[in-house]
Design a protein around this motif. Structure first.
Motif, PDB file in Angstrom:
ATOM      1  N   ARG A  78       0.843  -1.208   0.000  1.00  0.00           N
ATOM      2  CA  ARG A  78       0.000   0.000   0.000  1.00  0.00           C
ATOM      3  C   ARG A  78       0.874   1.253   0.000  1.00  0.00           C
ATOM      4  NH1 ARG A  78       0.028  -2.666   4.386  1.00  0.00           N
ATOM      5  NH2 ARG A  78       0.653  -1.915   6.409  1.00  0.00           N
ATOM      6  N   LEU A  79       0.252   2.348  -0.375  1.00  0.00           N
ATOM      7  CA  LEU A  79       0.893   3.649  -0.257  1.00  0.00           C
ATOM      8  C   LEU A  79       0.505   4.242   1.095  1.00  0.00           C
ATOM      9  CD1 LEU A  79       0.360   5.176  -3.804  1.00  0.00           C
ATOM     10  CD2 LEU A  79       2.507   4.413  -2.799  1.00  0.00           C
ATOM     11  N   ILE A  80       1.444   4.904   1.719  1.00  0.00           N
ATOM     12  CA  ILE A  80       1.204   5.586   2.991  1.00  0.00           C
ATOM     13  C   ILE A  80       1.519   7.055   2.777  1.00  0.00           C
ATOM     14  CG2 ILE A  80       2.150   5.907   5.309  1.00  0.00           C
ATOM     15  CD1 ILE A  80       2.333   2.979   5.624  1.00  0.00           C
ATOM     16  N   MET A  81       0.650   7.892   3.332  1.00  0.00           N
ATOM     17  CA  MET A  81       0.873   9.335   3.205  1.00  0.00           C
ATOM     18  C   MET A  81       0.877   9.992   4.570  1.00  0.00           C
ATOM     19  SD  MET A  81      -1.562  10.177  -0.011  1.00  0.00           S
ATOM     20  CE  MET A  81      -2.952   9.447   0.807  1.00  0.00           C
ATOM     21  N   PHE A  82       1.686  11.036   4.692  1.00  0.00           N
ATOM     22  CA  PHE A  82       1.700  11.865   5.887  1.00  0.00           C
ATOM     23  C   PHE A  82       1.268  13.255   5.452  1.00  0.00           C
ATOM     24  CE2 PHE A  82       4.782   8.513   6.459  1.00  0.00           C
ATOM     25  CZ  PHE A  82       4.463   8.017   7.708  1.00  0.00           C
ATOM     26  N   GLY A  83       0.318  13.821   6.167  1.00  0.00           N
ATOM     27  CA  GLY A  83      -0.239  15.111   5.777  1.00  0.00           C
ATOM     28  C   GLY A  83      -1.614  14.903   5.148  1.00  0.00           C
ATOM     29  N   ARG A  84      -2.116  15.929   4.487  1.00  0.00           N
ATOM     30  CA  ARG A  84      -3.428  15.857   3.856  1.00  0.00           C
ATOM     31  C   ARG A  84      -3.402  14.898   2.666  1.00  0.00           C
ATOM     32  NH1 ARG A  84      -3.768  21.763   2.631  1.00  0.00           N
ATOM     33  NH2 ARG A  84      -4.858  20.987   0.809  1.00  0.00           N
ATOM     34  N   ALA A  85      -4.423  14.078   2.528  1.00  0.00           N
ATOM     35  CA  ALA A  85      -4.452  13.051   1.486  1.00  0.00           C
ATOM     36  C   ALA A  85      -4.312  13.630   0.079  1.00  0.00           C
ATOM     37  CB  ALA A  85      -5.740  12.239   1.589  1.00  0.00           C
ATOM     38  N   GLU A  86      -4.929  14.781  -0.172  1.00  0.00           N
ATOM     39  CA  GLU A  86      -4.885  15.347  -1.527  1.00  0.00           C
ATOM     40  C   GLU A  86      -3.589  16.113  -1.802  1.00  0.00           C
ATOM     41  OE1 GLU A  86      -6.789  18.297   1.201  1.00  0.00           O
ATOM     42  OE2 GLU A  86      -7.051  16.150   0.849  1.00  0.00           O
ATOM     43  N   ARG A  87      -2.837  16.458  -0.760  1.00  0.00           N
ATOM     44  CA  ARG A  87      -1.563  17.173  -0.889  1.00  0.00           C
ATOM     45  C   ARG A  87      -0.594  16.702   0.203  1.00  0.00           C
ATOM     46  NH1 ARG A  87      -3.099  21.509  -4.227  1.00  0.00           N
ATOM     47  NH2 ARG A  87      -1.270  22.799  -4.017  1.00  0.00           N
ATOM     48  N   PRO A  88      -0.197  15.442   0.174  1.00  0.00           N
ATOM     49  CA  PRO A  88       0.630  14.907   1.269  1.00  0.00           C
ATOM     50  C   PRO A  88       2.026  15.534   1.324  1.00  0.00           C
ATOM     51  CG  PRO A  88       0.413  13.304  -0.492  1.00  0.00           C
ATOM     52  CD  PRO A  88      -0.461  14.465  -0.862  1.00  0.00           C
ATOM     53  N   ARG A  89       2.581  15.615   2.540  1.00  0.00           N
ATOM     54  CA  ARG A  89       3.967  16.082   2.728  1.00  0.00           C
ATOM     55  C   ARG A  89       4.943  14.988   2.324  1.00  0.00           C
ATOM     56  NH1 ARG A  89       2.144  16.415   7.677  1.00  0.00           N
ATOM     57  NH2 ARG A  89       3.790  15.044   8.443  1.00  0.00           N
ATOM     58  N   VAL A  90       4.565  13.726   2.633  1.00  0.00           N
ATOM     59  CA  VAL A  90       5.419  12.567   2.385  1.00  0.00           C
ATOM     60  C   VAL A  90       4.554  11.436   1.859  1.00  0.00           C
ATOM     61  CG1 VAL A  90       6.919  10.829   3.476  1.00  0.00           C
ATOM     62  CG2 VAL A  90       6.991  13.202   4.264  1.00  0.00           C
ATOM     63  N   VAL A  91       5.100  10.690   0.908  1.00  0.00           N
ATOM     64  CA  VAL A  91       4.416   9.480   0.435  1.00  0.00           C
ATOM     65  C   VAL A  91       5.449   8.353   0.397  1.00  0.00           C
ATOM     66  CG1 VAL A  91       4.733   9.942  -2.039  1.00  0.00           C
ATOM     67  CG2 VAL A  91       2.846   8.512  -1.310  1.00  0.00           C
ATOM     68  N   GLY A  92       4.977   7.158   0.755  1.00  0.00           N
ATOM     69  CA  GLY A  92       5.889   6.014   0.765  1.00  0.00           C
ATOM     70  C   GLY A  92       5.141   4.712   0.579  1.00  0.00           C
ATOM     71  N   PHE A  93       5.890   3.643   0.396  1.00  0.00           N
ATOM     72  CA  PHE A  93       5.318   2.300   0.312  1.00  0.00           C
ATOM     73  C   PHE A  93       5.256   1.727   1.720  1.00  0.00           C
ATOM     74  CE2 PHE A  93       7.361   2.567  -3.976  1.00  0.00           C
ATOM     75  CZ  PHE A  93       6.177   2.562  -4.706  1.00  0.00           C
ATOM     76  N   GLY A  94       4.071   1.245   2.124  1.00  0.00           N
ATOM     77  CA  GLY A  94       3.868   0.739   3.468  1.00  0.00           C
ATOM     78  C   GLY A  94       3.914  -0.776   3.560  1.00  0.00           C
ATOM     79  N   THR A  95       4.231  -1.250   4.756  1.00  0.00           N
ATOM     80  CA  THR A  95       4.321  -2.680   5.038  1.00  0.00           C
ATOM     81  C   THR A  95       3.989  -2.916   6.500  1.00  0.00           C
ATOM     82  OG1 THR A  95       5.733  -4.640   4.838  1.00  0.00           O
ATOM     83  CG2 THR A  95       6.786  -2.627   5.612  1.00  0.00           C
TER      84      THR A  95
END
Length: 172
Positions: A78-95
């Motif tokens: 899955r993708l993981i986001m930090f911050g607002r979903a429509e404009r995230p500060r950080v995005v990464g692959f989650g596990t």
């Protein structure tokens, strides 16, 4: 003025499959910092500045811990986001992984923040970018074989320099 050297311990995850998935996300259209495959890692603990003695002590502790952990598989699903979903500060692959949680608990038994296992692939949203629509990703597996102590070098590429590598499992 000399800048302090900062360190962290992580699992290197230079997965070609994750890089291909990231490539399909048009990350540079939305983020100012897009990470390259050789920069992919999963941070277990950030240390910040370490004096030489502290660094040597951590290297010894990490060596002991690594001997108690056999290589294990991470499943990025899955993708993981930090911050607002429509404009995230950080995005990464989650596990998620029990093996991973046990390893983190050995390295940082008194953590004050919840551990959110992820490989950062981009950060720093572009102010001019449109909203980002997150899409599902296919499962990618990666076998973890080592712990690495990295030094942060923000002006270099790659930004993270491995300074101490430790194989997982018992010494042969």
């Amino acid at each position: 003025m000399r800048q302090e050297r900062h360190f962290f311990v992580a699992l290197p995850i230079p997965s070609e499959e994750l890089a291909k998935l990231a490539g399909r996300l048009s990350l540079s259209d939305y983020f100012r910092n897009v990470y390259t495959q050789e920069e992919y890692h999963l941070t277990l603990r950030f240390f910040g500045p370490l004096q030489q003695e502290e660094r040597q002590s951590w290297e010894q502790q990490l060596q002991k811990i690594a001997r108690t952990v056999e290589p294990f598989v991470l499943r990025f699903d899955r993708l993981i986001m930090f911050g607002r979903a429509e404009r995230p500060r950080v995005v990464g692959f989650g596990t998620e992984s029990e093996d991973l949680n046990q390893l983190v608990n050995q390295i940082d038994p008194h953590a004050t923040k919840p551990f959110v296992p992820h490989v950062t692939i981009a950060k720093k949203w572009r102010a001019e970018a449109d909203e980002w629509a997150m899409s599902p990703i296919q499962l990618v597996e990666w076998t973890v074989h080592e712990l690495v102590l990295f030094e942060v070098r923000p002006s270099n590429s790659p930004r993270y320099e491995p300074v101490y590598r430790i194989r997982l499992g018992k010494e042969e």
